[in-house]
Motif scaffolding. Structure first.
Motif, PDB file in Angstrom:
ATOM      1  N   ILE A  10       0.824  -1.222   0.000  1.00 23.47           N
ATOM      2  CA  ILE A  10       0.000   0.000   0.000  1.00 23.47           C
ATOM      3  C   ILE A  10       0.854   1.267   0.000  1.00 23.47           C
ATOM      4  O   ILE A  10       0.940   1.974  -0.992  1.00 23.47           O
ATOM      5  N   ASP A  11       1.480   1.570   1.133  1.00 27.23           N
ATOM      6  CA  ASP A  11       2.164   2.857   1.292  1.00 27.23           C
ATOM      7  C   ASP A  11       3.363   2.975   0.359  1.00 27.23           C
ATOM      8  O   ASP A  11       4.279   2.147   0.389  1.00 27.23           O
ATOM      9  N   GLY A  12       3.350   4.003  -0.483  1.00 24.85           N
ATOM     10  CA  GLY A  12       4.432   4.190  -1.436  1.00 24.85           C
ATOM     11  C   GLY A  12       4.296   3.335  -2.671  1.00 24.85           C
ATOM     12  O   GLY A  12       5.121   3.427  -3.589  1.00 24.85           O
ATOM     13  N   THR A  13       3.263   2.511  -2.724  1.00 24.75           N
ATOM     14  CA  THR A  13       3.048   1.623  -3.866  1.00 24.75           C
ATOM     15  C   THR A  13       1.680   1.890  -4.490  1.00 24.75           C
ATOM     16  O   THR A  13       1.584   2.366  -5.618  1.00 24.75           O
ATOM     17  N   LEU A  14       0.623   1.595  -3.749  1.00 25.92           N
ATOM     18  CA  LEU A  14      -0.722   1.945  -4.222  1.00 25.92           C
ATOM     19  C   LEU A  14      -1.066   3.396  -3.925  1.00 25.92           C
ATOM     20  O   LEU A  14      -1.854   4.008  -4.648  1.00 25.92           O
ATOM     21  N   VAL A  15      -0.501   3.938  -2.844  1.00 30.04           N
ATOM     22  CA  VAL A  15      -0.797   5.332  -2.492  1.00 30.04           C
ATOM     23  C   VAL A  15       0.487   6.150  -2.445  1.00 30.04           C
ATOM     24  O   VAL A  15       1.572   5.618  -2.211  1.00 30.04           O
ATOM     25  N   ASP A  16       0.330   7.444  -2.675  1.00 28.12           N
ATOM     26  CA  ASP A  16       1.471   8.360  -2.688  1.00 28.12           C
ATOM     27  C   ASP A  16       1.747   8.904  -1.286  1.00 28.12           C
ATOM     28  O   ASP A  16       1.177   8.421  -0.303  1.00 28.12           O
ATOM     29  N   GLU A  17       2.596   9.909  -1.194  1.00 29.12           N
ATOM     30  CA  GLU A  17       2.973  10.444   0.115  1.00 29.12           C
ATOM     31  C   GLU A  17       1.794  11.094   0.836  1.00 29.12           C
ATOM     32  O   GLU A  17       1.794  11.198   2.063  1.00 29.12           O
ATOM     33  N   GLN A  18       0.794  11.526   0.095  1.00 29.07           N
ATOM     34  CA  GLN A  18      -0.416  12.100   0.702  1.00 29.07           C
ATOM     35  C   GLN A  18      -1.468  11.029   1.003  1.00 29.07           C
ATOM     36  O   GLN A  18      -2.597  11.340   1.367  1.00 29.07           O
ATOM     37  N   LYS A  19      -1.084   9.760   0.841  1.00 31.88           N
ATOM     38  CA  LYS A  19      -1.966   8.608   1.071  1.00 31.88           C
ATOM     39  C   LYS A  19      -3.175   8.613   0.125  1.00 31.88           C
ATOM     40  O   LYS A  19      -4.247   8.135   0.456  1.00 31.88           O
ATOM     41  N   GLN A  20      -2.946   9.132  -1.086  1.00 36.09           N
ATOM     42  CA  GLN A  20      -3.963   9.126  -2.122  1.00 36.09           C
ATOM     43  C   GLN A  20      -3.588   8.123  -3.214  1.00 36.09           C
ATOM     44  O   GLN A  20      -2.412   7.927  -3.511  1.00 36.09           O
ATOM     45  N   ILE A  21      -4.609   7.501  -3.811  1.00 37.33           N
ATOM     46  CA  ILE A  21      -4.361   6.561  -4.907  1.00 37.33           C
ATOM     47  C   ILE A  21      -4.365   7.338  -6.212  1.00 37.33           C
ATOM     48  O   ILE A  21      -5.388   7.934  -6.578  1.00 37.33           O
ATOM     49  N   PRO A  22      -3.253   7.349  -6.954  1.00 37.09           N
ATOM     50  CA  PRO A  22      -3.265   8.038  -8.251  1.00 37.09           C
ATOM     51  C   PRO A  22      -4.332   7.422  -9.163  1.00 37.09           C
ATOM     52  O   PRO A  22      -4.545   6.213  -9.160  1.00 37.09           O
ATOM     53  N   GLN A  23      -4.983   8.268  -9.959  1.00 36.74           N
ATOM     54  CA  GLN A  23      -6.056   7.762 -10.814  1.00 36.74           C
ATOM     55  C   GLN A  23      -5.549   6.737 -11.809  1.00 36.74           C
ATOM     56  O   GLN A  23      -6.260   5.775 -12.141  1.00 36.74           O
ATOM     57  N   ASP A  24      -4.309   6.900 -12.300  1.00 35.07           N
ATOM     58  CA  ASP A  24      -3.815   5.907 -13.259  1.00 35.07           C
ATOM     59  C   ASP A  24      -3.600   4.546 -12.601  1.00 35.07           C
ATOM     60  O   ASP A  24      -3.690   3.514 -13.266  1.00 35.07           O
ATOM     61  N   THR A  25      -3.366   4.535 -11.284  1.00 36.77           N
ATOM     62  CA  THR A  25      -3.276   3.269 -10.558  1.00 36.77           C
ATOM     63  C   THR A  25      -4.650   2.614 -10.463  1.00 36.77           C
ATOM     64  O   THR A  25      -4.793   1.406 -10.693  1.00 36.77           O
ATOM     65  N   VAL A  26      -5.672   3.408 -10.136  1.00 35.79           N
ATOM     66  CA  VAL A  26      -7.039   2.884 -10.078  1.00 35.79           C
ATOM     67  C   VAL A  26      -7.421   2.280 -11.420  1.00 35.79           C
ATOM     68  O   VAL A  26      -7.938   1.147 -11.497  1.00 35.79           O
ATOM     69  N   ASP A  27      -7.158   3.010 -12.496  1.00 30.95           N
ATOM     70  CA  ASP A  27      -7.523   2.538 -13.838  1.00 30.95           C
ATOM     71  C   ASP A  27      -6.766   1.268 -14.210  1.00 30.95           C
ATOM     72  O   ASP A  27      -7.339   0.345 -14.805  1.00 30.95           O
ATOM     73  N   ALA A  28      -5.480   1.220 -13.864  1.00 33.71           N
ATOM     74  CA  ALA A  28      -4.673   0.043 -14.203  1.00 33.71           C
ATOM     75  C   ALA A  28      -5.174  -1.196 -13.475  1.00 33.71           C
ATOM     76  O   ALA A  28      -5.235  -2.293 -14.049  1.00 33.71           O
ATOM     77  N   ILE A  29      -5.534  -1.052 -12.207  1.00 31.53           N
ATOM     78  CA  ILE A  29      -6.019  -2.201 -11.442  1.00 31.53           C
ATOM     79  C   ILE A  29      -7.372  -2.665 -11.952  1.00 31.53           C
ATOM     80  O   ILE A  29      -7.639  -3.877 -12.043  1.00 31.53           O
ATOM     81  N   ARG A  30      -8.229  -1.732 -12.340  1.00 28.97           N
ATOM     82  CA  ARG A  30      -9.508  -2.128 -12.920  1.00 28.97           C
ATOM     83  C   ARG A  30      -9.312  -2.896 -14.223  1.00 28.97           C
ATOM     84  O   ARG A  30     -10.015  -3.876 -14.495  1.00 28.97           O
ATOM     85  N   GLU A  31      -8.359  -2.450 -15.037  1.00 31.71           N
ATOM     86  CA  GLU A  31      -8.059  -3.171 -16.277  1.00 31.71           C
ATOM     87  C   GLU A  31      -7.526  -4.566 -15.968  1.00 31.71           C
ATOM     88  O   GLU A  31      -7.899  -5.552 -16.612  1.00 31.71           O
TER      89      GLU A  31
END
Length: 258
Positions: A10-31
């Motif tokens: 999760i930390d530093g992998t799925l989420v950034d330093e602000q603990k937010q999930i980048p949208q391109d990560t969300v899209d990639a996982i959905r694909e």
């Protein structure tokens, strides 16, 4: 290689330093999910620390608490607590050094010092609620992991303090305390055995020191571009930064998305 399953820190992998999930990560996982690939969270966090994130990503399988509590599609399939006598001994050592602890069960966590600034700073950095206050929580519930709140210079105080336990730093004021033979890899092995999938058919993404064993175990271990430098030698591939399409680029490298 035809990979069947992907494990994500999760930390530093799925989420950034602000603990937010980048949208391109969300899209990639959905694909990835649309292609029938199993998607699994593999984290040092307890389940109550990442429930909203898992829901947002549509993931209901996870390796939590550094491999101690494993769930497949909402059902527990493996758990391993810290022996109570080890917890008791560690509580005594931390008390002698006047360091606060957080006790983590699989569905709740409590601290023995709710006013400790180190505890408040480190737990707050996770963007989660602060723990409740109950110094005796460890006597009542199974404990899978502890947080020890101390600075790096104080780590030698705990060298061999309690045989069978090891410490992994995740914040400048906090460390995980877990059994010395515990890692995310242990939980992943239990998960793969449950599904009948070989480790060579698995991919894992990570960025921290507690990801070494996981990246070494799977068929393709991918370190984020923002990874701790000591992790990168354990990876088969280093992708880009979490904020620079790291998950999408890693999945493309694995041949799992277009």
């Amino acid at each position: 290689m035809s990979y069947q399953i992907v494990f994500f820190d999760i930390d530093g992998t799925l989420v950034d330093e602000q603990k937010q999930i980048p949208q391109d990560t969300v899209d990639a996982i959905r694909e990835l999910q649309s292609r029938g690939i199993e998607t699994v969270i593999a984290t040092g966090r307890a389940p109550y620390f990442f429930a909203p994130l898992a829901e947002k990503l549509g993931i209901d399988s996870y390796i939590s608490l550094n491999g101690a509590y494993v769930v497949y599609k909402g059902k527990p399939i493996f758990s391993r607590e810290i022996p109570r006598e080890s917890v008791e001994r560690f509580v005594g050592v931390a008390a002698r050094h006047r360091h606060s602890l957080v006790f983590e069960g699989h569905d709740a966590f409590y601290t023995n010092n709710e006013a400790d600034p180190f505890m408040i700073e480190s737990v707050t950095s996770l963007r989660v609620d602060l723990p409740g206050h109950d110094p005796d929580f460890w006597k009542k519930q199974s404990i899978y992991q502890l947080f020890l709140h101390c600075e790096t210079a104080e780590e030698p105080l705990y060298d061999q303090a309690v045989p069978g336990l090891k410490l992994i730093r995740w914040h400048e004021k906090a460390m995980d305390v877990i059994p010395d033979d515990r890692s995310k890899a242990q939980g992943i092995e239990a998960f793969l055995a449950h599904l009948g999938i070989g480790s060579e058919a698995a991919v894992a993404f990570g960025d921290g020191l507690n990801d070494k064993e996981m990246l070494s175990l799977v068929g393709l271990g991918i370190a984020m571009g923002n990874s701790h430098e000591e992790l990168k030698p354990y990876a088969d591939y280093v992708t880009t930064h979490v904020d620079e399409g790291g998950i999408r680029n890693g999945l493309k490298y694995a041949g799992l998305i277009g």
